[in-house]
Design a protein around this motif. Sequence first.
Motif, PDB file in Angstrom:
ATOM      1  N   VAL A 128     -21.275  71.047  74.751  1.00  0.00           N
ATOM      2  CA  VAL A 128     -21.840  70.003  73.900  1.00  0.00           C
ATOM      3  C   VAL A 128     -22.151  70.551  72.514  1.00  0.00           C
ATOM      4  O   VAL A 128     -21.847  69.948  71.490  1.00  0.00           O
ATOM      5  CB  VAL A 128     -23.112  69.419  74.539  1.00  0.00           C
ATOM      6  N   ALA A 129     -22.749  71.742  72.479  1.00  0.00           N
ATOM      7  CA  ALA A 129     -23.095  72.358  71.205  1.00  0.00           C
ATOM      8  C   ALA A 129     -21.840  72.679  70.398  1.00  0.00           C
ATOM      9  O   ALA A 129     -21.798  72.486  69.187  1.00  0.00           O
ATOM     10  CB  ALA A 129     -23.904  73.625  71.443  1.00  0.00           C
ATOM     11  N   ALA A 130     -20.813  73.169  71.061  1.00  0.00           N
ATOM     12  CA  ALA A 130     -19.578  73.522  70.367  1.00  0.00           C
ATOM     13  C   ALA A 130     -18.942  72.306  69.723  1.00  0.00           C
ATOM     14  O   ALA A 130     -18.494  72.349  68.576  1.00  0.00           O
ATOM     15  CB  ALA A 130     -18.603  74.173  71.336  1.00  0.00           C
ATOM     16  N   ALA A 142      -5.453  74.230  59.697  1.00  0.00           N
ATOM     17  CA  ALA A 142      -5.163  75.655  59.569  1.00  0.00           C
ATOM     18  C   ALA A 142      -5.202  76.332  60.931  1.00  0.00           C
ATOM     19  O   ALA A 142      -4.373  77.194  61.239  1.00  0.00           O
ATOM     20  CB  ALA A 142      -6.165  76.314  58.621  1.00  0.00           C
ATOM     21  N   ALA A 143      -6.165  75.944  61.772  1.00  0.00           N
ATOM     22  CA  ALA A 143      -6.266  76.527  63.112  1.00  0.00           C
ATOM     23  C   ALA A 143      -5.049  76.151  63.942  1.00  0.00           C
ATOM     24  O   ALA A 143      -4.507  76.980  64.692  1.00  0.00           O
ATOM     25  CB  ALA A 143      -7.542  76.048  63.799  1.00  0.00           C
ATOM     26  N   ARG A 144      -4.595  74.901  63.825  1.00  0.00           N
ATOM     27  CA  ARG A 144      -3.412  74.480  64.578  1.00  0.00           C
ATOM     28  C   ARG A 144      -2.170  75.229  64.122  1.00  0.00           C
ATOM     29  O   ARG A 144      -1.303  75.573  64.929  1.00  0.00           O
ATOM     30  CB  ARG A 144      -3.216  72.971  64.453  1.00  0.00           C
ATOM     31  N   GLY A 160      -9.017  79.585  77.594  1.00  0.00           N
ATOM     32  CA  GLY A 160     -10.063  80.147  78.445  1.00  0.00           C
ATOM     33  C   GLY A 160     -11.194  80.747  77.638  1.00  0.00           C
ATOM     34  O   GLY A 160     -12.373  80.589  77.973  1.00  0.00           O
ATOM     35  N   LEU A 161     -10.850  81.440  76.551  1.00  0.00           N
ATOM     36  CA  LEU A 161     -11.889  81.993  75.673  1.00  0.00           C
ATOM     37  C   LEU A 161     -12.716  80.869  75.073  1.00  0.00           C
ATOM     38  O   LEU A 161     -13.942  80.964  74.971  1.00  0.00           O
ATOM     39  CB  LEU A 161     -11.250  82.823  74.556  1.00  0.00           C
ATOM     40  N   GLY A 162     -12.044  79.802  74.669  1.00  0.00           N
ATOM     41  CA  GLY A 162     -12.756  78.670  74.082  1.00  0.00           C
ATOM     42  C   GLY A 162     -13.713  78.012  75.047  1.00  0.00           C
ATOM     43  O   GLY A 162     -14.739  77.459  74.648  1.00  0.00           O
ATOM     44  N   ALA A 163     -13.391  78.077  76.336  1.00  0.00           N
ATOM     45  CA  ALA A 163     -14.252  77.506  77.364  1.00  0.00           C
ATOM     46  C   ALA A 163     -15.375  78.459  77.764  1.00  0.00           C
ATOM     47  O   ALA A 163     -16.181  78.140  78.633  1.00  0.00           O
ATOM     48  CB  ALA A 163     -13.420  77.138  78.592  1.00  0.00           C
ATOM     49  N   LEU A 203     -11.909  79.248  67.124  1.00  0.00           N
ATOM     50  CA  LEU A 203     -10.571  78.865  66.665  1.00  0.00           C
ATOM     51  C   LEU A 203      -9.894  77.961  67.691  1.00  0.00           C
ATOM     52  O   LEU A 203      -9.225  76.983  67.331  1.00  0.00           O
ATOM     53  CB  LEU A 203      -9.729  80.117  66.430  1.00  0.00           C
ATOM     54  N   ALA A 204     -10.084  78.259  68.973  1.00  0.00           N
ATOM     55  CA  ALA A 204      -9.503  77.420  70.022  1.00  0.00           C
ATOM     56  C   ALA A 204     -10.047  76.006  69.944  1.00  0.00           C
ATOM     57  O   ALA A 204      -9.298  75.026  70.100  1.00  0.00           O
ATOM     58  CB  ALA A 204      -9.799  78.031  71.399  1.00  0.00           C
ATOM     59  N   HIS A 205     -11.342  75.871  69.672  1.00  0.00           N
ATOM     60  CA  HIS A 205     -11.935  74.543  69.523  1.00  0.00           C
ATOM     61  C   HIS A 205     -11.360  73.823  68.309  1.00  0.00           C
ATOM     62  O   HIS A 205     -10.992  72.650  68.381  1.00  0.00           O
ATOM     63  CB  HIS A 205     -13.458  74.655  69.387  1.00  0.00           C
ATOM     64  N   ARG A 206     -11.273  74.524  67.179  1.00  0.00           N
ATOM     65  CA  ARG A 206     -10.776  73.893  65.963  1.00  0.00           C
ATOM     66  C   ARG A 206      -9.320  73.458  66.101  1.00  0.00           C
ATOM     67  O   ARG A 206      -8.898  72.472  65.506  1.00  0.00           O
ATOM     68  CB  ARG A 206     -10.913  74.853  64.773  1.00  0.00           C
ATOM     69  N   ALA A 207      -8.556  74.211  66.878  1.00  0.00           N
ATOM     70  CA  ALA A 207      -7.136  73.900  67.058  1.00  0.00           C
ATOM     71  C   ALA A 207      -6.913  72.786  68.071  1.00  0.00           C
ATOM     72  O   ALA A 207      -5.779  72.343  68.265  1.00  0.00           O
ATOM     73  CB  ALA A 207      -6.375  75.158  67.491  1.00  0.00           C
ATOM     74  N   GLY A 208      -7.984  72.337  68.712  1.00  0.00           N
ATOM     75  CA  GLY A 208      -7.851  71.246  69.674  1.00  0.00           C
ATOM     76  C   GLY A 208      -7.277  71.673  71.010  1.00  0.00           C
ATOM     77  O   GLY A 208      -6.700  70.855  71.735  1.00  0.00           O
ATOM     78  N   LEU A 209      -7.457  72.952  71.378  1.00  0.00           N
ATOM     79  CA  LEU A 209      -6.883  73.446  72.629  1.00  0.00           C
ATOM     80  C   LEU A 209      -7.724  73.111  73.854  1.00  0.00           C
ATOM     81  O   LEU A 209      -7.223  73.120  74.973  1.00  0.00           O
ATOM     82  CB  LEU A 209      -6.706  74.968  72.570  1.00  0.00           C
ATOM     83  N   LEU A 210      -9.008  72.820  73.649  1.00  0.00           N
ATOM     84  CA  LEU A 210      -9.898  72.683  74.806  1.00  0.00           C
ATOM     85  C   LEU A 210      -9.575  71.536  75.752  1.00  0.00           C
ATOM     86  O   LEU A 210      -9.840  71.661  76.946  1.00  0.00           O
ATOM     87  CB  LEU A 210     -11.352  72.580  74.344  1.00  0.00           C
ATOM     88  N   PRO A 211      -8.989  70.416  75.308  1.00  0.00           N
ATOM     89  CA  PRO A 211      -8.633  69.387  76.286  1.00  0.00           C
ATOM     90  C   PRO A 211      -7.617  69.857  77.309  1.00  0.00           C
ATOM     91  O   PRO A 211      -7.503  69.303  78.391  1.00  0.00           O
ATOM     92  CB  PRO A 211      -8.041  68.262  75.418  1.00  0.00           C
ATOM     93  N   ARG A 212      -6.849  70.901  76.973  1.00  0.00           N
ATOM     94  CA  ARG A 212      -5.870  71.433  77.903  1.00  0.00           C
ATOM     95  C   ARG A 212      -6.581  72.079  79.073  1.00  0.00           C
ATOM     96  O   ARG A 212      -7.459  72.905  78.920  1.00  0.00           O
ATOM     97  CB  ARG A 212      -4.990  72.473  77.190  1.00  0.00           C
TER      98      ARG A 212
END
Length: 218
Positions: A128-130, A142-144, A160-163, A203-212
């Motif tokens: 939630v905080a992230a 830029a992250a993407r 995984g790091l982003g999580a 960076l993983a959050h900014r790139a939108g990877l977390l929904p994966r």
Amino acid sequence: MIRVLVVDDERMVCAHLRTILSAAPGLEVAGEAYDGAEALEATVRLRPDVVLMDLRMPGVDGLTAIESIVTLPRPPKVVALTTFDLDEYVLRALTAGAVGFLLKSTSPEDLVDLVRVAAAGHTVLSPVAAQRLLGATTGGPAARDLTAALTEREAQVLTGLGAGRSNQQIARQLHLSEATVKGYVSRLLVKLGCDNRTEAALLAHRAGLLPRELPRDT
């Protein structure tokens, strides 16, 4: 036994955190401090494994204290405490050397788990905080662009790091050895120009990877 130093200018918050942490197996509250100067002194004197650091305090604030604590010989893991009054403070805390951050409203069960993860040297990012923090920051395109050249496996490890997962957890979910995951993480930090796991996680959050979704445990 994981020794924790609790730092907050509100003594009731310290008492609340002490009650939660002291009741958890394997955790011990080594002491309390009520501003940044006391936090630095208590860290040197008590040598805790983890410091839970409020960011906004009168006198010496948490950000200044973090910058000093991480320069100590064998410094503890510092986790920023926040109510998200000022999101940019959290970014500065991570840059200063905090291993992550959590909300003061974090549930007791999650708080205990996050302290244990931080003590093991892994990134602590409350989901939630992230999302709140990253919604207030820029850099998505830029992250993407940075992550577009990653292989599928590299992207899974970065997710995984982003999580906030440890190498062991990522290895189990991807059916890899922990040593292999460690190698992937080291190469990712170089490839993405990140100084540490926390920067890679953001960076993983900014790139939108977390929904994966990563594969589920078996």
